[in-house]
Design an enzyme around this catalytic site. Structure first.
Site, PDB file in Angstrom:
ATOM      1  N   ASP A 103       0.805  -1.228   0.000  1.00 34.75           N
ATOM      2  CA  ASP A 103       0.000   0.000   0.000  1.00 34.75           C
ATOM      3  C   ASP A 103       0.835   1.273   0.000  1.00 34.75           C
ATOM      4  O   ASP A 103       0.623   2.176  -0.785  1.00 34.75           O
ATOM      5  CB  ASP A 103      -0.927  -0.014   1.215  1.00 34.75           C
ATOM      6  CG  ASP A 103      -1.731   1.260   1.339  1.00 34.75           C
ATOM      7  OD1 ASP A 103      -2.505   1.550   0.407  1.00 34.75           O
ATOM      8  OD2 ASP A 103      -1.568   1.967   2.341  1.00 34.75           O
ATOM      9  N   ASP A 106       4.558   0.506   4.137  1.00 37.28           N
ATOM     10  CA  ASP A 106       4.447  -0.731   4.912  1.00 37.28           C
ATOM     11  C   ASP A 106       4.353  -1.921   3.971  1.00 37.28           C
ATOM     12  O   ASP A 106       4.625  -1.810   2.772  1.00 37.28           O
ATOM     13  CB  ASP A 106       3.231  -0.654   5.843  1.00 37.28           C
ATOM     14  CG  ASP A 106       1.938  -0.336   5.077  1.00 37.28           C
ATOM     15  OD1 ASP A 106       1.942  -0.428   3.831  1.00 37.28           O
ATOM     16  OD2 ASP A 106       0.930   0.008   5.718  1.00 37.28           O
ATOM     17  N   TYR A 253      -7.312   2.266   9.295  1.00 35.80           N
ATOM     18  CA  TYR A 253      -6.429   2.713   8.215  1.00 35.80           C
ATOM     19  C   TYR A 253      -7.193   3.206   6.990  1.00 35.80           C
ATOM     20  O   TYR A 253      -6.849   4.233   6.420  1.00 35.80           O
ATOM     21  CB  TYR A 253      -5.460   1.581   7.849  1.00 35.80           C
ATOM     22  CG  TYR A 253      -4.551   1.262   9.012  1.00 35.80           C
ATOM     23  CD1 TYR A 253      -3.445   2.046   9.284  1.00 35.80           C
ATOM     24  CD2 TYR A 253      -4.850   0.223   9.888  1.00 35.80           C
ATOM     25  CE1 TYR A 253      -2.629   1.789  10.375  1.00 35.80           C
ATOM     26  CE2 TYR A 253      -4.048  -0.050  10.990  1.00 35.80           C
ATOM     27  CZ  TYR A 253      -2.929   0.744  11.226  1.00 35.80           C
ATOM     28  OH  TYR A 253      -2.138   0.504  12.327  1.00 35.80           O
ATOM     29  N   GLU A 496       5.266   9.863   3.733  1.00 35.08           N
ATOM     30  CA  GLU A 496       4.927   8.516   3.263  1.00 35.08           C
ATOM     31  C   GLU A 496       4.247   8.584   1.894  1.00 35.08           C
ATOM     32  O   GLU A 496       3.302   9.338   1.698  1.00 35.08           O
ATOM     33  CB  GLU A 496       4.018   7.801   4.251  1.00 35.08           C
ATOM     34  CG  GLU A 496       3.784   6.346   3.893  1.00 35.08           C
ATOM     35  CD  GLU A 496       3.132   5.541   5.010  1.00 35.08           C
ATOM     36  OE1 GLU A 496       3.241   4.307   4.987  1.00 35.08           O
ATOM     37  OE2 GLU A 496       2.516   6.152   5.909  1.00 35.08           O
TER      38      GLU A 496
END
Length: 523
Positions: A103, A106, A253, A496
């Site tokens: 994704d 991670d 999430y 990220e």
């Protein structure tokens, strides 16, 4: 004794000058407006022209992040610091779920954003494949798309069963290791008739339907995708429910805020893929009234597909269906136009959700998703106007041309590529200055390091730049005050990247790399 001069004469002449200026201004304004009204549409573009080097270079970089995110047996691996990983994903259910993409930074495979990535990438290829081809990026984009759709096919083993997650996010986020070295358990999560997930099933249907058009030259693969798309849409529509309510642990999430947008989005893509009018009736009839929020502009994102569906359906009005009696279809086009009016900076209805530097800014988490998504839609809408010979749109009485939308799209792309107060590119690998501390496990750990779940944390906390470049990663982006904390790898809010960000920036850059007519029909 001298006589004091009178000021009345001067004041009178001043009044006359002001009145004359106002009259001249009014005449100029009237002439300009008449000129605008009589001005015809811009010429319809032909085949792709010469590429713009800036956007071409950026596109070549952006497509590389998909290779970095690939899971499974990496055939023809182009990334020196990546290797095979997650080869046993799905084995406990006797499925091969080894492919797909991680994704973000991670090692999770989240079905909802991954399917959205595939749908957006399909859309970009369908609209701008010829432009991608000019700079040799069409085949890499199709390869990345197929890496996801191969996974999605295997994740749908039965008509009413869809595996929507691989890995446990709490366990996964308790580790900092390379994907090639991970040993933690990777459980599977599914939606089914007892635990429905209309949102994720419909988004996966949209991904399959749109990809079936991309791969139509391979009739067997295309038919397989379309069969899965139809089954998933039926499942999503019949067994309605939010997947984050059926399975509360996924809400941390990727919490879904609704499923109506995904149903309309999926049905829109199924109509394009099949020509079956029942799908068009689905979106323009009662379901449109219930879910479409006609007249209310929204932001396009992994969670809300309404603006995307509105622009996609407006394509029919511009390039295909001229039936003005279809009031539902007209409402989608009118709402898409309202979305566009909100994006043009000097429009009377322009959104105030912007930074001082002109970037659309909606959320401090992954701030660049919304401006890039908005710019992608603006580029599409502009090209629909050009290709259909539509001269202008009206925003509360003011007229705007396709070039105004393209100018907005370019402004957002240019901001991402370095025209911003930080004077840095948020696309890793582009320009002279870009993020060096990307929140990404594989990029942060040397390839010769021996790490297990827990002892890799030192690489997260390291003060040194990443040893491996996450080329093509579009990071989260700036705060509202346009600052970016560039030396903190643990700054996941800003540093990220994600695969869906990459799909959106690839779509935008593909639309800007050169100009050409969009195809009249995807089929």
């Amino acid at each position: 004794m001298g006589v004091k001069p009178s000021s009345r004469g001067c004041f009178g002449w001043f009044i006359v000058a002001v009145i004359l200026a106002l009259i001249v201004g009014a005449i100029v304004y009237t002439v300009k407006k008449k000129s605008e009204k009589s001005e015809g549409p811009a010429p319809i573009p032909g085949p792709p022209g010469a590429p713009d080097k800036k956007y071409a270079d950026a596109l070549k970089i952006a497509t590389q992040f998909f290779d970095i995110q690939k899971s499974g047996n990496l055939v023809d691996n182009k990334i020196s610091w990546r290797g095979d990983s997650a080869l046993r994903d799905g084995s406990q259910a006797k499925l091969d779920l080894s492919k797909g993409m991680y994704d973000a930074g991670d090692h999770m495979k989240f079905g909802l954003p991954m399917a959205f990535t595939a749908t957006v990438l399909s859309w970009a290829i369908l609209e701008y494949g010829d432009q991608m081809n000019v700079v040799n990026q069409l085949e890499p984009a199709k390869d990345s798309l197929k890496w996801i759709t191969d996974y999605l096919i295997n994740a749908h083993p039965e008509a009413n069963v869809l595996y929507i997650q691989v890995g446990d996010p709490d366990t996964d986020h308790g580790c900092w290791d390379r994907p090639e070295d991970m040993t933690e358990k990777r459980p599977l999560t599914q939606v089914n008739t007892s635990f429905p997930g209309t949102d994720v099933a419909a988004e996966t249907a949209a991904a399959m339907a749109s990809a079936s058009l991309v791969f139509k030259s391979d009739s067997t693969y295309s038919s397989t995708l379309l069969r899965h798309a139809k089954e998933l849409f039926t499942f999503a529509d019949k067994y309605r429910g939010l997947y984050s309510e059926s399975i509360p642990e996924v809400a941390t999430y990727y919490n879904s805020t609704g499923y109506g947008d995904e149903l309309l989005w999926a049905a829109s893509w199924l109509y394009h893929a099949t020509g079956d009018k029942s799908y068009l009736q689905y979106v323009t009839g009662q379901n449109g009234k219930l879910f479409a929020q006609w007249g209310s502009p929204t932001w396009f994102s992994w969670d809300n597909k309404l603006a995307g569906a509105q622009v996609l359906l407006s394509r029919l009005t511009f390039l295909g269906n001229k039936d003005t009696s279809n009031s539902g279809l007209q409402m989608y086009t009118k709402t898409a136009e309202a979305v566009m009016c909100g994006l043009i900076p000097d429009s009377p209805t322009a959104t105030k959700s912007r930074t001082d530097g002109g970037l659309i800014w909606v959320s401090q988490w992954n701030a660049l998703q919304h401006p890039v998504a908005s710019a992608f839609l603006a580029a599409l809408y502009s090209d629909y106007m050009l290709s259909s010979g539509t001269a202008k749109i009206s925003c509360n009485g003011d007229s705007y041309k396709p070039s105004d939308l393209r100018k907005f799209a370019k402004s957002q792309a240019d901001y991402v590529l370095g025209n911003n107060p930080m004077k840095m590119s948020y696309l890793v690998g582009y320009g002279d200055k870009y993020p060096q501390y990307v929140h990404h496990r594989g990029a942060s750990i040397p390839t010769d390091a021996t790490t297990r779940c827990k002892d890799g944390w030192k690489w997260l906390e390291s003060k040194e730049p990443n040893p491996n470049e996450a080329t093509g990663a579009l990071v989260g982006g700036p705060f509202l005050n346009e600052t970016f904390i560039s030396n903190d790898r643990n700054n996941s809010m800003q540093a990220e990247p994600s695969t869906y960000n990459s799909a959106l920036i690839v779509g935008l850059l593909s639309g800007l790399v050169t100009t050409s007519s969009v195809v009249q029909s995807f089929t």
